[in-house]
Design an enzyme around this catalytic site. Structure first.
Site, PDB file in Angstrom:
ATOM      1  N   CYS A  61      31.575  46.883  46.030  1.00 23.85           N
ATOM      2  CA  CYS A  61      31.471  47.753  44.865  1.00 23.85           C
ATOM      3  C   CYS A  61      30.143  47.448  44.184  1.00 23.85           C
ATOM      4  O   CYS A  61      29.601  46.353  44.313  1.00 23.85           O
ATOM      5  CB  CYS A  61      32.641  47.570  43.906  1.00 23.85           C
ATOM      6  SG  CYS A  61      32.861  45.897  43.295  1.00 23.85           S
ATOM      7  N   HIS A  98      38.968  39.808  62.039  1.00 26.20           N
ATOM      8  CA  HIS A  98      40.117  39.344  62.812  1.00 26.20           C
ATOM      9  C   HIS A  98      39.826  39.604  64.290  1.00 26.20           C
ATOM     10  O   HIS A  98      39.249  40.637  64.642  1.00 26.20           O
ATOM     11  CB  HIS A  98      41.399  40.078  62.411  1.00 26.20           C
ATOM     12  CG  HIS A  98      41.783  39.895  60.980  1.00 26.20           C
ATOM     13  ND1 HIS A  98      42.604  38.880  60.547  1.00 26.20           N
ATOM     14  CD2 HIS A  98      41.444  40.592  59.878  1.00 26.20           C
ATOM     15  CE1 HIS A  98      42.757  38.965  59.236  1.00 26.20           C
ATOM     16  NE2 HIS A  98      42.063  39.999  58.808  1.00 26.20           N
ATOM     17  N   SER A 155      35.437  43.796  46.589  1.00 30.41           N
ATOM     18  CA  SER A 155      34.301  43.315  47.365  1.00 30.41           C
ATOM     19  C   SER A 155      34.732  42.161  48.261  1.00 30.41           C
ATOM     20  O   SER A 155      35.018  41.068  47.779  1.00 30.41           O
ATOM     21  CB  SER A 155      33.169  42.871  46.429  1.00 30.41           C
ATOM     22  OG  SER A 155      32.686  43.971  45.689  1.00 30.41           O
TER      23      SER A 155
END
Length: 276
Positions: free
Chosen positions: A152, A129, A124
């Site tokens: 998750c 970026h 998780s």
């Protein structure tokens, strides 16, 4: 669109499914002179610095219903930035010994528990970026941001899709969504996907569907969903940086428009193309 679970699905224990949304967006512009190109890169670098990106991914965590365990952020020299956020479905902390999912968010200032980092580092998380770039030939400059939201449990990254589109207002979007692993129902039967989906477009608001041309590549049996989006309308004014359209001759406008459309088509289709 709401992420709708499958009807009458009762799970045994923790939901072990991993759901990942990869959101790649592109902004394209024409910067005529080297000074204009440098100014564009500087503008993008400041507009999407690490602090701004942190605000965006923090809101993403709130939208998907995750709790923040830790945040790492960095601005790069000469340009670019990145943010990594570890998240959990339930709040873990000394003031929440019962793992109450409605407890306050665990902030980066407080810091995560060491075992929380180990448990959630590869599952998780939210990362972003940025990649500003330009080239002296042709005057085209581009900006790319890559955002990955991996969860998750029951929380779904698809809930953040429209917020990401709104935050970046990109010219081009490449989105991938996949579900991995399995969980079990109370009878022990494996469950490989726990919600309805046949396309990422199901979760894009109508106002954005009206703005973008979209194409899908779906491998449903592998739980892989891929959608590309490109703006339908083209207004040259929106793609000029440091130069006004009224300052250009008719011939220059035509050439610049051709360059920009070629650049956008190559990015959208992922290959070099002949002149448009």
């Amino acid at each position: 669109m709401e992420v709708k679970p499958l009807k009458k699905l009762r799970l045994y224990g923790f939901n072990n499914l991993t759901k990942t949304l990869s959101f790649n967006m592109y902004d394209i512009c024409y910067a005529k002179t080297p000074e204009h190109r440098d100014a564009y890169i500087q503008y993008i670098d400041e507009e999407y610095n690490a602090q701004r990106l942190t605000s965006i991914v923090t809101e993403v965590a709130r939208i998907v219903g995750a709790n923040i365990l830790n945040i790492a952020k960095q601005d790069y020299d000469p340009q670019g930035a990145s943010v990594t956020m570890l998240i959990a479905e339930e709040h873990l902390g000394p003031e929440n010994p019962d793992n109450d999912p409605f407890s306050p968010v665990y902030t980066d200032k407080e810091g995560p528990l060491p075992d929380a980092v180990v448990a959630h580092l590869d599952k998780s998380h939210i990362t972003v970026h940025t990649y500003p770039e330009s080239h002296p030939h042709g005057g085209i400059s581009t900006f790319r941001a890559d955002i990955d939201v991996s969860t998750c449990g029951q929380i779904s990254p698809l809930k953040a899709l429209n917020f990401l589109i709104e935050s970046f207002a990109p010219d081009i979007i490449v989105a991938d969504y996949r579900v991995r692993g399995f969980t079990r129902d109370v009878d022990g039967k494996k469950v490989f996907i726990d919600h309805k989906i046949n396309s990422i477009q199901n979760y894009v608001d109508r106002k954005y569907r009206d703005l973008y041309q979209m194409i899908d590549v779906t491998v449903f049996q592998e739980y892989i969903f891929h959608t590309k989006m490109i703006l339908k309308d083209f207004d040259l004014d929106n793609y000029l940086f440091g130069t006004a359209k009224k300052e250009l001759s008719i011939n220059d406008k035509r050439k610049i428009k051709q360059r920009l459309k070629k650049e956008m088509a190559e990015i959208f289709y992922g290959k070099n193309m002949p002149r448009i």
